[in-house]
Design a protein around this motif. Structure first.
Motif, PDB file in Angstrom:
ATOM      1  N   ILE A 113       1.353  -1.348   0.191  1.00 51.51           N
ATOM      2  CA  ILE A 113      -0.046   0.035  -0.109  1.00 51.51           C
ATOM      3  C   ILE A 113       1.031   1.342   0.545  1.00 51.51           C
ATOM      4  O   ILE A 113       1.601   1.468   0.679  1.00 51.51           O
ATOM      5  CB  ILE A 113      -1.267  -0.164   0.961  1.00 51.51           C
ATOM      6  N   THR A 114       0.309   2.454  -1.068  1.00 59.84           N
ATOM      7  CA  THR A 114       1.641   3.508  -0.717  1.00 59.84           C
ATOM      8  C   THR A 114       0.335   4.440   0.045  1.00 59.84           C
ATOM      9  O   THR A 114      -0.728   4.926  -0.853  1.00 59.84           O
ATOM     10  CB  THR A 114       2.258   4.031  -2.950  1.00 59.84           C
ATOM     11  N   ALA A 115       1.146   4.753   0.877  1.00 59.38           N
ATOM     12  CA  ALA A 115      -0.477   5.957   1.524  1.00 59.38           C
ATOM     13  C   ALA A 115       0.520   7.382   1.008  1.00 59.38           C
ATOM     14  O   ALA A 115       1.724   7.749   1.092  1.00 59.38           O
ATOM     15  CB  ALA A 115       0.157   5.947   2.870  1.00 59.38           C
ATOM     16  N   VAL A 116      -0.534   8.537   1.098  1.00 58.52           N
ATOM     17  CA  VAL A 116      -0.239  10.031   1.054  1.00 58.52           C
ATOM     18  C   VAL A 116      -1.159  10.396   1.913  1.00 58.52           C
ATOM     19  O   VAL A 116      -1.738  10.546   2.218  1.00 58.52           O
ATOM     20  CB  VAL A 116      -0.041  10.607   0.016  1.00 58.52           C
ATOM     21  N   HIS A 117      -0.282  11.136   2.835  1.00 59.22           N
ATOM     22  CA  HIS A 117      -1.187  11.679   4.385  1.00 59.22           C
ATOM     23  C   HIS A 117      -0.929  13.523   5.008  1.00 59.22           C
ATOM     24  O   HIS A 117       0.680  13.372   4.748  1.00 59.22           O
ATOM     25  CB  HIS A 117      -0.668  10.977   5.613  1.00 59.22           C
ATOM     26  N   VAL A 118      -2.148  13.672   5.101  1.00 56.83           N
ATOM     27  CA  VAL A 118      -1.801  15.613   4.771  1.00 56.83           C
ATOM     28  C   VAL A 118      -2.671  15.892   6.181  1.00 56.83           C
ATOM     29  O   VAL A 118      -3.053  15.460   6.216  1.00 56.83           O
ATOM     30  CB  VAL A 118      -2.189  16.119   3.204  1.00 56.83           C
ATOM     31  N   TRP A 119      -1.710  16.448   6.410  1.00 55.50           N
ATOM     32  CA  TRP A 119      -2.599  17.098   8.046  1.00 55.50           C
ATOM     33  C   TRP A 119      -2.249  18.710   8.031  1.00 55.50           C
ATOM     34  O   TRP A 119      -1.325  19.419   7.171  1.00 55.50           O
ATOM     35  CB  TRP A 119      -1.483  16.205   8.946  1.00 55.50           C
ATOM     36  N   THR A 120      -3.095  19.595   8.141  1.00 54.74           N
ATOM     37  CA  THR A 120      -3.492  20.927   7.925  1.00 54.74           C
ATOM     38  C   THR A 120      -4.256  21.342   9.444  1.00 54.74           C
ATOM     39  O   THR A 120      -4.887  20.802   9.834  1.00 54.74           O
ATOM     40  CB  THR A 120      -4.141  21.529   6.870  1.00 54.74           C
ATOM     41  N   PHE A 121      -3.400  22.340  10.226  1.00 56.13           N
ATOM     42  CA  PHE A 121      -3.451  22.830  11.654  1.00 56.13           C
ATOM     43  C   PHE A 121      -3.767  24.262  11.438  1.00 56.13           C
ATOM     44  O   PHE A 121      -3.164  25.264  10.581  1.00 56.13           O
ATOM     45  CB  PHE A 121      -2.350  22.834  12.528  1.00 56.13           C
ATOM     46  N   THR A 122      -5.172  24.934  12.070  1.00 50.09           N
ATOM     47  CA  THR A 122      -5.406  25.990  11.516  1.00 50.09           C
ATOM     48  C   THR A 122      -6.208  27.017  12.655  1.00 50.09           C
ATOM     49  O   THR A 122      -6.534  26.723  13.227  1.00 50.09           O
ATOM     50  CB  THR A 122      -6.519  26.487  10.435  1.00 50.09           C
ATOM     51  N   GLU A 133      -6.225  14.401   5.455  1.00 48.24           N
ATOM     52  CA  GLU A 133      -7.102  13.968   4.507  1.00 48.24           C
ATOM     53  C   GLU A 133      -5.445  12.596   4.038  1.00 48.24           C
ATOM     54  O   GLU A 133      -4.465  12.904   4.363  1.00 48.24           O
ATOM     55  CB  GLU A 133      -7.239  14.444   3.468  1.00 48.24           C
ATOM     56  N   GLU A 134      -5.959  11.650   3.888  1.00 54.12           N
ATOM     57  CA  GLU A 134      -4.973  10.481   3.258  1.00 54.12           C
ATOM     58  C   GLU A 134      -5.763   9.556   2.348  1.00 54.12           C
ATOM     59  O   GLU A 134      -7.024   9.441   1.294  1.00 54.12           O
ATOM     60  CB  GLU A 134      -4.891   9.547   4.796  1.00 54.12           C
ATOM     61  N   SER A 135      -4.718   9.130   1.241  1.00 55.31           N
ATOM     62  CA  SER A 135      -4.965   8.380   0.071  1.00 55.31           C
ATOM     63  C   SER A 135      -4.490   7.421  -0.031  1.00 55.31           C
ATOM     64  O   SER A 135      -2.764   7.569   0.516  1.00 55.31           O
ATOM     65  CB  SER A 135      -4.855   8.623  -1.331  1.00 55.31           C
ATOM     66  N   TRP A 136      -4.499   5.932   0.048  1.00 49.54           N
ATOM     67  CA  TRP A 136      -4.006   4.657  -0.625  1.00 49.54           C
ATOM     68  C   TRP A 136      -3.733   3.564  -1.410  1.00 49.54           C
ATOM     69  O   TRP A 136      -5.339   4.268  -2.234  1.00 49.54           O
ATOM     70  CB  TRP A 136      -5.184   3.673   0.733  1.00 49.54           C
TER      71      TRP A 136
END
Length: 179
Positions: A113-122, A133-136
């Motif tokens: 599984i190739t994952a990309v994980h994005v975190w944003t803090f406001t 948000e994360e994609s697999w």
């Protein structure tokens, strides 16, 4: 419907500016994608510190059995760590992009599984808005999309609630530092 996520996605190009780096994101064509948000009543510095202290994840994330940073210093592009969670062992995650106290993107392969994980803090008046948000992608995802979608949905929901619980803990009388 206009949501916090919509506002965030609209603001990202402005946040980076024309001279800044292009935002790195999830694979929008991936068969499994999860997006989730939470508001945390704690200082942004604390939320960011907890989330990016990867060596401490097992202390507040019950699903994370191990996490060891491979590169010294604060997380930056190219930083990596090896961790295990939810039956996935020896995941190597590498930071792709970071804007301290605002955004971090990491990813990597784990058992096909190739994952990309994005975190944003406001920071907002009602607290710190955390959007993830994360994609697999990969053969295991294609072979069992529905099950892995449910697993990722549950995993990110638990992660956010555990982050909120940890960040909102107040230090005890014997300590004058934040967790």
């Amino acid at each position: 419907m206009y949501t916090f996520a919509t506002a965030l996605l609209t603001a990202l190009p402005l946040a980076f500016g024309s001279a800044g780096p292009s935002p790195v994101g999830i694979d929008e064509k991936a068969p499994v994608i999860t997006r989730d948000d939470i508001v945390i009543d704690a200082p942004l510095d604390r939320v960011w510190r907890i989330q990016t202290d990867v060596d401490d994840w097992p202390a507040w994330q019950p699903a994370v059995s191990a996490s060891v940073k491979q590169t010294p210093g604060p997380l930056r592009p190219g930083s990596s760590w090896v961790w295990s969670t939810e039956g996935l062992e020896n995941i190597t995650s590498t930071v792709k992009q970071v804007r301290p106290k605002h955004r971090i993107v990491w990813g990597g392969p784990a058992q096909g599984i190739t994952a990309v994980h994005v975190w944003t803090f406001t920071q907002a008046e009602d607290g710190v808005h955390v959007h993830t948000e994360e994609s697999w992608t990969g053969e295991p995802v294609t072979a069992n999309t529905a099950h892995l979608q449910q697993a990722l949905d549950a995993s990110l929901d638990h992660w956010l609630h555990n982050l909120k619980q940890r960040a909102e803990q107040r230090p005890g009388p014997e300590s004058d530092t934040c967790p």
